[in-house]
Design a protein around this motif. Structure first.
Motif, PDB file in Angstrom:
ATOM      1  N   LEU A   7       0.831  -1.209   0.000  1.00 49.69           N
ATOM      2  CA  LEU A   7       0.000   0.000   0.000  1.00 49.69           C
ATOM      3  C   LEU A   7       0.862   1.254   0.000  1.00 49.69           C
ATOM      4  O   LEU A   7       0.585   2.219  -0.738  1.00 49.69           O
ATOM      5  CB  LEU A   7      -0.927  -0.013   1.217  1.00 49.69           C
ATOM      6  N   ILE A   8       1.912   1.249   0.816  1.00 56.83           N
ATOM      7  CA  ILE A   8       2.820   2.402   0.844  1.00 56.83           C
ATOM      8  C   ILE A   8       3.490   2.590  -0.509  1.00 56.83           C
ATOM      9  O   ILE A   8       3.656   3.725  -0.987  1.00 56.83           O
ATOM     10  CB  ILE A   8       3.874   2.211   1.948  1.00 56.83           C
ATOM     11  N   ALA A   9       3.861   1.490  -1.155  1.00 57.17           N
ATOM     12  CA  ALA A   9       4.495   1.570  -2.476  1.00 57.17           C
ATOM     13  C   ALA A   9       3.559   2.225  -3.487  1.00 57.17           C
ATOM     14  O   ALA A   9       3.978   3.091  -4.271  1.00 57.17           O
ATOM     15  CB  ALA A   9       4.896   0.175  -2.948  1.00 57.17           C
ATOM     16  N   VAL A  10       2.289   1.825  -3.473  1.00 53.89           N
ATOM     17  CA  VAL A  10       1.320   2.413  -4.412  1.00 53.89           C
ATOM     18  C   VAL A  10       1.176   3.915  -4.180  1.00 53.89           C
ATOM     19  O   VAL A  10       1.167   4.717  -5.125  1.00 53.89           O
ATOM     20  CB  VAL A  10      -0.043   1.701  -4.273  1.00 53.89           C
ATOM     21  N   LEU A  11       1.085   4.307  -2.910  1.00 58.41           N
ATOM     22  CA  LEU A  11       0.917   5.731  -2.599  1.00 58.41           C
ATOM     23  C   LEU A  11       2.149   6.541  -3.001  1.00 58.41           C
ATOM     24  O   LEU A  11       2.027   7.618  -3.611  1.00 58.41           O
ATOM     25  CB  LEU A  11       0.644   5.900  -1.102  1.00 58.41           C
ATOM     26  N   LEU A  12       3.339   6.039  -2.680  1.00 55.88           N
ATOM     27  CA  LEU A  12       4.566   6.775  -3.011  1.00 55.88           C
ATOM     28  C   LEU A  12       4.777   6.855  -4.519  1.00 55.88           C
ATOM     29  O   LEU A  12       5.140   7.915  -5.045  1.00 55.88           O
ATOM     30  CB  LEU A  12       5.774   6.095  -2.349  1.00 55.88           C
ATOM     31  N   LEU A  13       4.550   5.755  -5.217  1.00 60.77           N
ATOM     32  CA  LEU A  13       4.742   5.754  -6.667  1.00 60.77           C
ATOM     33  C   LEU A  13       3.720   6.656  -7.351  1.00 60.77           C
ATOM     34  O   LEU A  13       4.055   7.381  -8.301  1.00 60.77           O
ATOM     35  CB  LEU A  13       4.643   4.330  -7.211  1.00 60.77           C
ATOM     36  N   ALA A  14       2.467   6.607  -6.879  1.00 56.40           N
ATOM     37  CA  ALA A  14       1.450   7.482  -7.471  1.00 56.40           C
ATOM     38  C   ALA A  14       1.796   8.944  -7.258  1.00 56.40           C
ATOM     39  O   ALA A  14       1.668   9.768  -8.177  1.00 56.40           O
ATOM     40  CB  ALA A  14       0.082   7.158  -6.856  1.00 56.40           C
ATOM     41  N   ALA A  15       2.267   9.272  -6.046  1.00 60.35           N
ATOM     42  CA  ALA A  15       2.660  10.660  -5.778  1.00 60.35           C
ATOM     43  C   ALA A  15       3.861  11.060  -6.615  1.00 60.35           C
ATOM     44  O   ALA A  15       3.908  12.169  -7.177  1.00 60.35           O
ATOM     45  CB  ALA A  15       2.968  10.823  -4.287  1.00 60.35           C
ATOM     46  N   GLY A  16       4.850  10.173  -6.724  1.00 63.11           N
ATOM     47  CA  GLY A  16       6.033  10.492  -7.516  1.00 63.11           C
ATOM     48  C   GLY A  16       5.724  10.690  -8.982  1.00 63.11           C
ATOM     49  O   GLY A  16       6.224  11.629  -9.617  1.00 63.11           O
ATOM     50  N   VAL A  17       4.889   9.820  -9.550  1.00 65.14           N
ATOM     51  CA  VAL A  17       4.518   9.953 -10.965  1.00 65.14           C
ATOM     52  C   VAL A  17       3.698  11.219 -11.188  1.00 65.14           C
ATOM     53  O   VAL A  17       3.929  11.967 -12.151  1.00 65.14           O
ATOM     54  CB  VAL A  17       3.732   8.705 -11.420  1.00 65.14           C
ATOM     55  N   ALA A  18       2.731  11.486 -10.291  1.00 67.87           N
ATOM     56  CA  ALA A  18       1.870  12.657 -10.447  1.00 67.87           C
ATOM     57  C   ALA A  18       2.675  13.953 -10.384  1.00 67.87           C
ATOM     58  O   ALA A  18       2.513  14.843 -11.236  1.00 67.87           O
ATOM     59  CB  ALA A  18       0.787  12.642  -9.365  1.00 67.87           C
ATOM     60  N   VAL A  19       3.561  14.063  -9.387  1.00 69.00           N
ATOM     61  CA  VAL A  19       4.354  15.290  -9.257  1.00 69.00           C
ATOM     62  C   VAL A  19       5.292  15.463 -10.448  1.00 69.00           C
ATOM     63  O   VAL A  19       5.483  16.573 -10.960  1.00 69.00           O
ATOM     64  CB  VAL A  19       5.152  15.262  -7.931  1.00 69.00           C
ATOM     65  N   THR A  20       5.866  14.375 -10.917  1.00 67.10           N
ATOM     66  CA  THR A  20       6.777  14.454 -12.057  1.00 67.10           C
ATOM     67  C   THR A  20       6.049  14.896 -13.320  1.00 67.10           C
ATOM     68  O   THR A  20       6.545  15.737 -14.087  1.00 67.10           O
ATOM     69  CB  THR A  20       7.452  13.085 -12.304  1.00 67.10           C
ATOM     70  N   LEU A  21       4.849  14.355 -13.553  1.00 68.30           N
ATOM     71  CA  LEU A  21       4.094  14.729 -14.747  1.00 68.30           C
ATOM     72  C   LEU A  21       3.586  16.168 -14.664  1.00 68.30           C
ATOM     73  O   LEU A  21       3.540  16.882 -15.683  1.00 68.30           O
ATOM     74  CB  LEU A  21       2.913  13.768 -14.933  1.00 68.30           C
ATOM     75  N   LEU A  22       3.215  16.604 -13.449  1.00 70.82           N
ATOM     76  CA  LEU A  22       2.705  17.969 -13.302  1.00 70.82           C
ATOM     77  C   LEU A  22       3.808  19.004 -13.453  1.00 70.82           C
ATOM     78  O   LEU A  22       3.622  20.053 -14.092  1.00 70.82           O
ATOM     79  CB  LEU A  22       2.017  18.127 -11.942  1.00 70.82           C
ATOM     80  N   THR A  23       4.959  18.733 -12.864  1.00 70.60           N
ATOM     81  CA  THR A  23       6.058  19.698 -12.913  1.00 70.60           C
ATOM     82  C   THR A  23       6.928  19.529 -14.153  1.00 70.60           C
ATOM     83  O   THR A  23       7.727  20.411 -14.463  1.00 70.60           O
ATOM     84  CB  THR A  23       6.938  19.557 -11.666  1.00 70.60           C
ATOM     85  N   GLU A  24       6.778  18.383 -14.842  1.00 67.92           N
ATOM     86  CA  GLU A  24       7.607  18.059 -16.004  1.00 67.92           C
ATOM     87  C   GLU A  24       9.090  18.152 -15.657  1.00 67.92           C
ATOM     88  O   GLU A  24       9.927  18.566 -16.459  1.00 67.92           O
ATOM     89  CB  GLU A  24       7.283  18.977 -17.186  1.00 67.92           C
TER      90      GLU A  24
END
Length: 340
Positions: A24-41
């Protein structure tokens, strides 16, 4: 205290938690990392740490899952290791050509997940190596003569039984604090280094971070701690007579009558094997499991004699079997004790 991923054997009640929680922690961290990376490019140090932690949690969860599988767990572990390693090698050798052929929305996700896959694959490989080495170690230990556990002998200088062993005189809570401080300091130093050298870390990838934290920082810190503690190993004897416990720690003798004994903790095995005795103004804590044992002798303690257990109970000491960590504890509920 330091173990490979596969050498840790959690109990049946702990295993589901060690699978579902990290997943569960992996899903949350990966989702946050992907989302922030895509938003900030952009792939900054915050995103890097999120992906690094998420990938490690994913690998940790998978290793614990396959270790508890009754059948084909090792086969699945090996298959996933080969597939992930092949994917990483393909991506590394092909450079950016393979990822650039993917449509743009999916390209950013793959780039970030590729970074997270490095620590995940690394932990899965370590887990597989741990399982293999553990199997080889068991075969070697089966052929090797067993080290003798210290045993009770008749005390020639008095009544009762006596056992000789080596130990480190140190409160267990002090050892716990030392380990916690090492974890905190190494973790803080790792974060500082990751931030200070973020450009270098991002250039070389997560593998450098794992090497720096695990090999350059954590392993030497733990090795220094255990080496310093083992220098304090001394020869000890503990005699349990009819009416008193006699302890000799490196030549310093103490005697406590059972009527004045307030607390005794006896843990026989593991790195935390120890004996703690308190009463009549004396407080002694001897760490046996991490001490340097004599040649051919195990760093363990023998079980307490049954006659002593019955004697303690007659003296009003309440026996408690320690479920967490093992061992047995005797404690006087009346803190004043009885008159001598």
């Amino acid at each position: 205290m330091s173990e490979s991923p596969a050498s840790v054997a959690p109990s049946a009640s702990e295993r589901p938690v060690l699978v579902r929680g990290p997943a569960l922690i992996a899903v949350l961290l990966l989702a946050a990392g992907v989302a922030v990376t895509l938003l900030t490019e952009d792939l900054g140090i915050a995103q890097f740490l999120l992906l690094l932690g998420g990938g490690w949690c994913a690998g940790f969860s998978f290793v614990n899952a396959v270790e508890q599988m009754p059948r084909n767990g090792l086969v699945l572990h090996l298959a996933v290791t080969i597939v992930l390693a092949a994917i990483l090698v393909t991506v590394i050798t092909s450079g950016s050509a393979l990822i650039e052929s993917v449509p743009e929305p999916l390209r950013g996700v793959l780039l970030t997940l590729n970074l997270a896959a490095i620590p995940a694959t690394g932990w899965i490989v370590l887990g597989l190596l741990g399982r293999v080495t553990q199997g080889l170690r068991r075969r070697e230990e089966a052929r090797r003569p067993l080290r003798a556990v210290p045993d009770w002998q008749r005390d020639d200088s008095g009544d009762g039984s006596i056992v000789a062993f080596t130990a480190i005189e140190m409160p267990f809570r002090a050892l716990t604090r030392a380990i916690v401080w090492i974890v905190v300091l190494v973790g803080a130093l790792a974060v500082v280094l990751l931030i200070a050298f973020s450009d270098i870390v991002l250039h070389f990838g997560a593998r450098l971070s794992i090497i720096v934290v695990g090999v350059v920082l954590a392993l030497p810190a733990y090795s220094i701690l255990t080496a310093r503690l083992r220098r304090r190993t001394v020869a000890c004897t503990l005699a349990l007579g009819n009416d008193e416990v006699r302890i000799d720690v490196g030549g310093a003798a103490s005697v406590i009558r059972y009527s004045r004994l307030d607390h005794l903790l006896w843990r026989e095995k593991s790195d935390y094997a120890r004996v703690e005795v308190r009463g009549a103004g004396t407080d002694i804590s001897l760490l046996v499991g991490i001490a340097t044992a004599a040649p051919g002798v195990a760093a363990e303690l023998p079980p307490l004699p049954r006659r002593i257990i019955r004697r303690f109970e007659r003296e009003g000491l309440v026996r408690t079997v320690k479920r967490r960590g093992g061992g047995v504890e005797f404690r006087r509920t009346d803190r004043q004790g009885s008159a001598e």
